[in-house]
Design a protein around this motif. Structure first.
Motif, PDB file in Angstrom:
ATOM      1  N   THR A 290      99.883  26.454  90.869  1.00 10.54           N
ATOM      2  CA  THR A 290     101.041  25.751  91.345  1.00 10.54           C
ATOM      3  C   THR A 290     102.085  26.548  90.667  1.00 10.54           C
ATOM      4  OG1 THR A 290     101.485  24.558  89.244  1.00 10.54           O
ATOM      5  CG2 THR A 290      99.730  23.601  91.199  1.00 10.54           C
ATOM      6  N   GLY A 291     103.403  26.209  91.229  1.00 13.07           N
ATOM      7  CA  GLY A 291     104.556  27.051  90.641  1.00 13.07           C
ATOM      8  C   GLY A 291     105.013  26.138  89.222  1.00 13.07           C
ATOM      9  N   PRO A 292     106.070  26.701  88.770  1.00 13.35           N
ATOM     10  CA  PRO A 292     106.936  27.976  88.913  1.00 13.35           C
ATOM     11  C   PRO A 292     105.847  29.120  88.733  1.00 13.35           C
ATOM     12  CG  PRO A 292     107.415  26.926  86.715  1.00 13.35           C
ATOM     13  CD  PRO A 292     106.381  26.006  87.225  1.00 13.35           C
ATOM     14  N   ARG A 443     100.970  24.042  98.877  1.00 12.88           N
ATOM     15  CA  ARG A 443     101.243  22.576  98.960  1.00 12.88           C
ATOM     16  C   ARG A 443     102.589  22.449  97.988  1.00 12.88           C
ATOM     17  NH1 ARG A 443      97.383  17.683  96.313  1.00 12.88           N
ATOM     18  NH2 ARG A 443      98.823  15.911  97.068  1.00 12.88           N
ATOM     19  N   GLY A 444     103.419  21.613  98.293  1.00 16.78           N
ATOM     20  CA  GLY A 444     104.375  21.289  97.668  1.00 16.78           C
ATOM     21  C   GLY A 444     105.406  22.425  97.639  1.00 16.78           C
ATOM     22  N   ASP A 445     106.096  22.889  96.614  1.00 11.95           N
ATOM     23  CA  ASP A 445     106.912  23.999  96.450  1.00 11.95           C
ATOM     24  C   ASP A 445     106.439  25.404  95.769  1.00 11.95           C
ATOM     25  OD1 ASP A 445     109.311  22.642  97.406  1.00 11.95           O
ATOM     26  OD2 ASP A 445     109.825  22.006  95.238  1.00 11.95           O
ATOM     27  N   ASN A 446     105.094  25.315  96.067  1.00 16.57           N
ATOM     28  CA  ASN A 446     104.221  26.366  95.403  1.00 16.57           C
ATOM     29  C   ASN A 446     104.550  27.646  95.970  1.00 16.57           C
ATOM     30  OD1 ASN A 446     102.929  24.630  93.728  1.00 16.57           O
ATOM     31  ND2 ASN A 446     101.300  24.348  95.216  1.00 16.57           N
ATOM     32  N   ALA A 447     104.996  27.865  97.321  1.00 13.41           N
ATOM     33  CA  ALA A 447     105.249  29.053  98.137  1.00 13.41           C
ATOM     34  C   ALA A 447     106.846  29.718  97.425  1.00 13.41           C
ATOM     35  CB  ALA A 447     105.311  29.082  99.404  1.00 13.41           C
ATOM     36  N   LYS A 448     107.379  28.933  96.657  1.00 10.74           N
ATOM     37  CA  LYS A 448     108.746  29.277  96.280  1.00 10.74           C
ATOM     38  C   LYS A 448     108.723  30.104  95.037  1.00 10.74           C
ATOM     39  CE  LYS A 448     111.705  25.304  97.724  1.00 10.74           C
ATOM     40  NZ  LYS A 448     112.585  24.199  97.465  1.00 10.74           N
ATOM     41  N   ASP A 530     112.861  23.303  88.002  1.00  8.51           N
ATOM     42  CA  ASP A 530     112.181  24.012  89.154  1.00  8.51           C
ATOM     43  C   ASP A 530     111.048  23.022  89.233  1.00  8.51           C
ATOM     44  OD1 ASP A 530     113.891  26.010  88.842  1.00  8.51           O
ATOM     45  OD2 ASP A 530     112.368  27.472  88.672  1.00  8.51           O
ATOM     46  N   PHE A 531     110.224  22.506  88.255  1.00  7.77           N
ATOM     47  CA  PHE A 531     109.150  21.631  88.247  1.00  7.77           C
ATOM     48  C   PHE A 531     109.011  20.662  87.428  1.00  7.77           C
ATOM     49  CE2 PHE A 531     107.919  25.111  91.171  1.00  7.77           C
ATOM     50  CZ  PHE A 531     106.989  24.611  91.962  1.00  7.77           C
ATOM     51  N   ASN A 532     108.864  19.495  87.542  1.00  6.74           N
ATOM     52  CA  ASN A 532     108.799  18.414  86.423  1.00  6.74           C
ATOM     53  C   ASN A 532     107.926  18.784  85.405  1.00  6.74           C
ATOM     54  OD1 ASN A 532     109.737  15.859  85.515  1.00  6.74           O
ATOM     55  ND2 ASN A 532     107.894  15.248  85.943  1.00  6.74           N
ATOM     56  N   ALA A 533     106.365  19.253  85.560  1.00  2.46           N
ATOM     57  CA  ALA A 533     105.585  19.252  84.630  1.00  2.46           C
ATOM     58  C   ALA A 533     105.071  20.686  84.797  1.00  2.46           C
ATOM     59  CB  ALA A 533     104.530  18.373  85.193  1.00  2.46           C
ATOM     60  N   MET A 534     104.613  21.126  83.336  1.00  2.00           N
ATOM     61  CA  MET A 534     104.159  22.497  83.382  1.00  2.00           C
ATOM     62  C   MET A 534     103.151  22.518  82.300  1.00  2.00           C
ATOM     63  SD  MET A 534     107.654  24.937  83.135  1.00  2.00           S
ATOM     64  CE  MET A 534     106.707  26.350  83.328  1.00  2.00           C
ATOM     65  N   TYR A 535     102.136  23.266  82.495  1.00  2.40           N
ATOM     66  CA  TYR A 535     100.856  23.379  81.969  1.00  2.40           C
ATOM     67  C   TYR A 535     100.978  23.691  80.365  1.00  2.40           C
ATOM     68  CZ  TYR A 535      95.822  24.158  81.082  1.00  2.40           C
ATOM     69  OH  TYR A 535      94.705  23.841  80.577  1.00  2.40           O
TER      70      TYR A 535
END
Length: 853
Positions: A290-292, A443-448, A530-535
């Motif tokens: 996924t992003g970012p 999926r979602g914003d993964n291509a950004k 950019d994204f609410n959650a990160m790994y």
């Protein structure tokens, strides 16, 4: 029942099983397109003081077990495999692998020796683990003459020195017989075992099969396998290595010997694909993510092959028939978990701390593979063994699917790889994802992606503009160890209107691996929105957290090439003030400076410290010169008033209730930390009289749980001038339980982290000379500071959050993050920052050392 398929079948069928839309698109560069069209088949550690390291791509220490008739590869031919004598390991019947019906570490050496018989397999010892176990690299390729390896190395090096020329040579067929490097890493998490067993199964087939597809594949590739990246963890069933490090968070720091050994191989080969095999995620997880997405990747080039390779590996896993390894789609078909396609956030490739993400800076199409079934826990033996069998089969299929994809699409992969490096040398900005398949499946914003240009250069000044020559050499050597180009000025020069002294380092960003240089030296950016959650973490920076002055030059500046020469090694040589001195001064501005002070104290040298933190050492050249040379530090002249106001400093006997990374960092500085708990004090195993200072960042030591006798002893220890350093919420809790500083603390989000701008109190002996940046993780900040408590460091009032991910950051602006004072006779310092986080922010270490001293 699972159906076992041969390597040949998987190589032949991996792409046939993929959707028709998964056909590989060629790179967007016209010359790369021509290159693909021209060839439809495709081209056939010993730890040293900081600032010291290897200086050439792929150079590794000669293993003591090299075969007598096998000379070490020349420094000019680092890619040439060698065969070492693989010694037996002691049998350990407690090896955790045995209970899982997997290969124990002591059975790996004989298995590797058997593979060496084939003539296709070379086995090297590339280093040792923390506990001294050998790390094995197995290279599979068809035999090749020395002359062949010389040509191979020349073409390999051309990828980086002149990728435009390499693309032209590819168009002309010059890479038709060049063997493309591929890489598989296993078992970096010690209790995720199955990649090792899977790789040994695949290697058995590569070594001895006579099937034409395998013979052909070995003529096309150099396939490198790290059998186990974490043998200590494998034996002990621990995720971490023996230093307590999660090594899959260490690749941008490379603090651990196992990481440095594998990093050297990634540098050596700069592979086209890279797999890192893990566990355990239901459905079998296969990246891309996924992003970012990391800003410094050529992500448009990466994703077109990463996604198709993932689809090929997915088809290989599905072909095993292991339904427990997959999930059902609504239409009844089955799938794996490909985060780019199947998730919207929370499994990103943003930080380069992970092995595959780090490999991407060397041009690899990197993938984490998570096999599906957790065999740990309260299971029957039969179920445990069934899970590891399935997991091993999944890992085998993933490896074979990857090899099949790399073989079928070799020309396109190589053209893509060279285009990645061509953009770096040309200084072009990154480009958006334009691949139709990726855009359709994201999926979602993964291509950004975040499009960016790069600086023209980074400058690491010499002379008065450099806050720490020792730290500067450390940063430069780290870049060299990571295969980056650095130049040094042999005379004064001007850049962007600024005059620089001779000795200044310049990192020209028009180079093949400029993305890695940017990742190391740049500050990054705020990705909170950019994204609410990160790994995992969202910021890191050697340029902002390692203690050296690093300056960014805009793209418009013109480099004075005549003033610059390539650097092959960087080492701070240290200095001693000339003339006879009654005393010398030492300013601690780096990890090496801390090491030097602790060495002097350990050697029994009389040391004192002035109010501004300068250390005073007797004027004995025979004492200070060896220290200056060993650690690269400078001993300066002092004025009599400075000496008169200095107070004695003694060797610090240190007790810690801390995590493994912090304990490692304290040892790195030259302290000798001993873990403490209330139980150990209560039962008499430990005595407060044996410690001068306590560092507390976990709940392992609760002073309220001391018995009556030990509670009284603790109070006497405080009253006698003990030192307490607390970090984070647990450090503040210890402070409160012990009744020390009167402060109130607030917490940011537990998943927040990043690089922050700070304001230092110039009168503080802890932070008076500290960096203007710091690092936070699960941030803590002080909202009230009581009487008698000094604010040593606070967050800037505006724009303090420089890079990372922190929702609600505004509430922390201007608040204190480091405070200190005296309480009950003790010297107390509390950090809301993370100055020792995973042994990365080395420029913050002096703050901790000053608080302990």
């Amino acid at each position: 029942m699972a159906v076992r398929r041969s390597m040949t079948a998987l190589l032949a069928g991996a792409l046939l099983l993929a959707p028709a839309s998964a056909a590989v698109a060629a790179p967007t560069d016209p010359e790369a397109l021509d290159a693909v069209a021209a060839s439809p088949r495709g081209p056939a550690d010993t730890d040293l003081p900081f600032g010291v390291g290897s200086d050439q791509r792929g150079r590794s220490a000669d293993a003591p077990g090299r075969q007598p008739n096998q000379p070490a590869p020349s420094a000019k031919l680092p890619g040439k495999p060698r065969n070492d004598v693989i010694a037996d390991a002691p049998v350990e019947l407690t090896d955790a692998s045995i209970a899982y019906n997997l290969i124990p570490y002591h059975d790996i050496p004989p298995a590797l020796r058997d593979l060496q018989r084939s003539g296709r397999i070379s086995v090297e010892i590339i280093g040792q683990s923390v506990l001294g176990r050998d790390l094995h690299l197995v290279v599979a390729t068809a035999p090749m003459s020395d002359a062949g390896w010389k040509t191979w190395q020349q073409l390999s090096d051309l990828r980086f020195s002149d990728p435009q020329a390499a693309l032209a040579k590819l168009r002309a067929g010059g890479y038709d017989n060049w063997r493309t490097p591929l890489f598989i890493n296993n078992n970096i998490h010690g209790n995720e075992w199955e990649g090792t067993d899977a790789s040994l199964q695949v290697l058995q087939e590569l070594a001895f099969s006579t099937e034409p597809a395998i013979v052909d594949m070995l003529e096309r590739h150099v396939i490198a396998f790290v059998v186990t990246n974490n043998p200590d963890g494998r034996v002990a069933a621990t995720r971490a290595n023996a230093n307590g490090f999660d090594m899959n968070r260490d690749y941008i720091t490379a603090s651990q010997p196992e990481v440095r050994a594998v990093r050297a191989q990634l540098v050596r080969y700069s592979p086209l694909t890279m797999l890192d095999i893990h566990g355990y995620v239901n459905c079998t997880l296969i990246e891309p993510t996924t992003g970012p997405h990391g800003d410094n990747y050529e992500y448009d080039l990466y994703i077109k092959h990463a996604l198709r390779n993932a689809l090929a590996m997915e088809q290989a896993v599905l072909a095993t028939g292991e339904t427990r390894a997959t999930c059902a789609n609504p239409d009844g078909s089955r799938r794996n978990d490909i985060p780019f396609r199947d998730r919207t956030q929370g499994w990103d490739d943003w930080p380069p701390i992970f092995t595959p993400m780090y490999s991407m800076y060397h041009g690899a199409i990197g993938h984490t593979i998570e096999v599906p079934l957790n065999p740990r826990g309260n299971l029957t033996e039969a179920e445990r063994h069934e899970r590891t069998r399935i997991n091993t089969a999944v890992a085998v299929a993933s490896i074979k699917g990857n090899l099949g994809y790399a073989t079928e699409n070799r020309a396109q992969l190589l053209a893509n790889h060279l285009e990645w490096f061509r953009r770096g040398v040309a200084g072009e900005p990154t480009r958006p994802i334009d691949d139709p398949l990726a855009l359709s499946l994201a999926r979602g914003d993964n291509a950004k992606t975040h499009l960016q240009g790069f600086p023209r250069a980074y400058v690491i000044p010499a002379g008065a503009e450099q806050r720490s020559a020792t730290a500067a050499a450390r940063v430069v050597q780290f870049m060299l160890d990571n295969d980056l180009e650095v130049h040094r000025a042999w005379r004064p020069f001007t850049l962007g209107g600024t005059h620089y002294a001779a000795g200044t380092y310049v990192v020209d960003m028009h180079q093949a691996k400029r993305g890695l240089a940017s990742a190391l030296l740049g500050v990054g950016r705020d990705v909170t929105n950019d994204f609410n959650a990160m790994y995992d973490i969202s910021a890191w920076s050697h340029g902002h957290l390692w203690g050296a002055t690093v300056q960014e030059m805009s793209e418009s500046v013109i480099l004075d090439a005549k003033a610059l020469r390539p650097v092959t090694e960087a080492r701070a040589t240290g200095a001693v003030a000339p003339g006879k001195q009654a005393n010398y001064g030492l300013v601690v501005d780096s990890v090496a400076g801390i090491q030097a002070v602790n060495r002097l104290l350990n050697d029994g040298v009389t040391v004192s410290r002035t109010a501004d933190g300068t250390f005073v050492v007797p004027g004995d050249v025979a004492v200070v010169r060896p220290i200056a040379e060993a650690y690269g530090v400078e001993f300066v002249k002092l004025t009599p008033p400075q000496v008169r106001t200095a107070t004695p400093v003694a060797k610090t006997r240190l007790g810690v209730a801390a995590n493994g990374g912090e304990i490692f960092a304290l040892r790195q500085m030259g302290f000798d930390p001993i873990s403490v708990t209330q139980t150990a004090f209560n039962n008499g195993t430990l005595s407060f009289a044996d410690f001068d200072a306590l560092f507390v960042s976990t709940a392992a030591f609760n002073p309220l749980s001391l018995n009556t006798t030990q509670s009284a002893a603790f109070e006497r220890w405080l009253a006698d001038g003990g030192t307490v350093v607390g970090r984070g919420a647990s450090g503040k809790q210890f402070n409160d339980r012990a009744g020390l500083l009167d402060v109130t603390i607030a917490a940011g989000r537990s998943d927040a982290n990043g690089i922050v701008g700070v304001v230092n109190n110039p009168a503080s002996p802890i932070t008076g000379k500290a960096l203007s940046t710091s690092f936070v993780d699960a941030p803590q900040y002080f909202t009230r500071v009581g009487a008698g408590v000094r604010v040593d460091q606070r967050l800037a009032d505006e724009g303090f959050f420089l890079a990372g991910h922190w929702g609600g950051q505004e509430a922390a602006a201007g608040h204190a993050v480091v405070v200190s004072g005296e309480a009950k006779g003790a010297k107390v310092t509390l950090f809301g920052t993370e100055p020792l986080f995973r042994a990365h922010p080395e420029g913050l270490y002096p703050q901790v050392a000053a608080a302990l001293w």
